[in-house]
Scaffold this motif. Sequence first.
Motif, PDB file in Angstrom:
ATOM      1  N   ASN A  88       0.837  -1.208   0.000  1.00 47.30           N
ATOM      2  CA  ASN A  88       0.000   0.000   0.000  1.00 47.30           C
ATOM      3  C   ASN A  88       0.869   1.255   0.000  1.00 47.30           C
ATOM      4  N   ALA A  89       1.956   1.209   0.791  1.00 48.96           N
ATOM      5  CA  ALA A  89       2.852   2.366   0.829  1.00 48.96           C
ATOM      6  C   ALA A  89       3.522   2.588  -0.523  1.00 48.96           C
ATOM      7  N   VAL A  90       3.914   1.493  -1.179  1.00 52.59           N
ATOM      8  CA  VAL A  90       4.531   1.605  -2.507  1.00 52.59           C
ATOM      9  C   VAL A  90       3.533   2.171  -3.517  1.00 52.59           C
ATOM     10  N   ASP A  91       2.259   1.760  -3.419  1.00 54.37           N
ATOM     11  CA  ASP A  91       1.219   2.315  -4.295  1.00 54.37           C
ATOM     12  C   ASP A  91       1.164   3.829  -4.155  1.00 54.37           C
ATOM     13  N   THR A  92       1.201   4.294  -2.900  1.00 54.07           N
ATOM     14  CA  THR A  92       1.166   5.733  -2.643  1.00 54.07           C
ATOM     15  C   THR A  92       2.387   6.416  -3.243  1.00 54.07           C
ATOM     16  N   GLN A  93       3.555   5.791  -3.074  1.00 57.45           N
ATOM     17  CA  GLN A  93       4.770   6.370  -3.632  1.00 57.45           C
ATOM     18  C   GLN A  93       4.713   6.435  -5.156  1.00 57.45           C
ATOM     19  N   ILE A  94       4.165   5.395  -5.760  1.00 57.57           N
ATOM     20  CA  ILE A  94       4.055   5.373  -7.226  1.00 57.57           C
ATOM     21  C   ILE A  94       3.144   6.498  -7.699  1.00 57.57           C
TER      22      ILE A  94
END
Length: 313
Positions: A88-94
Amino acid sequence: MDGATLYSIGDLARRTGLSVRTIRFYADAGVVPPTRRSPAGYRLYDLDALVRLELVRTLRDLGIDLVTIRRVLAREVTVAEVAEAHANAVDTQIRTLRLRRAVLRAVARRASSPEELDLMHKLAKLSDEERRKMITDFLDATFADLDVDPDFLAKMRCGLPALPDDPTAEQVEAWVELGELVADPDFRASIRRMAEYQARTRGDDVAPGTHERLTTITREWVEAARTAGIEPTSPEAEPVLADLLAEYAAAFGRTPDDAFVAWLSERFEVGTDPRAERYWQLLGVMNGWPSWPSLAPVFDWFLAALRARARNR
């Protein structure tokens, strides 16, 4: 190789691809402590330590911090729970990186000043909810305390901006322009005048679908005149204008006389601010709606012909 096999730090480094220095760091941090020490004081690790170290390396490669890794190794959280949270955090970063990319491309296209870059960055960072609130606040101020057509108001409130997760530079530019537009006091005053006029003339409403029919006729006839090179103030424009006046007068139950020309001129003067059309065009770009040709030149021609008729009487 069995469970009693012990490895030196050098052995672990060769098996895992990690440096000796990194393994020492993990040992000192308590993430993968040595199983025991040799008589000479060297650190030794068993098979379980090797497996733990492989897990630590994998989790670190995925960007997971040591504090969380310690919790995984202590079985306070599962690998699945950590993976879900970090995905989920990576999704936000993307999403953030995509937005930054779109802003930078928009800045490059527009050759933006530092001030415009700052505004573009601030507006682009707003959440969907914040973007919608910016527009709904504009609409609330525009239509406050006015008895406007509920269908018209519902249409306005349905047109809210929504940037996609991976916006194009054009969509970012559209949002910046829209944000500037709804914050412009002159534009807000113009739209408020339109709303007040509509509330004041609600008794002049026509049957559903009539406005669409009149718009279609106006576009077809005026575009034909413009294509033929007919200026709105020329004598050649008079037959086109007469036909249009007959259609509009019939739709509103009026006589196409001088009073009707004055009434229709006022209606167009109040309601044809090209920025209102631009407002919907920008929403369309942001939301991925189909584009449509601008009607501003058509109604500019019509209004100019009406004014010429009034002056020549």
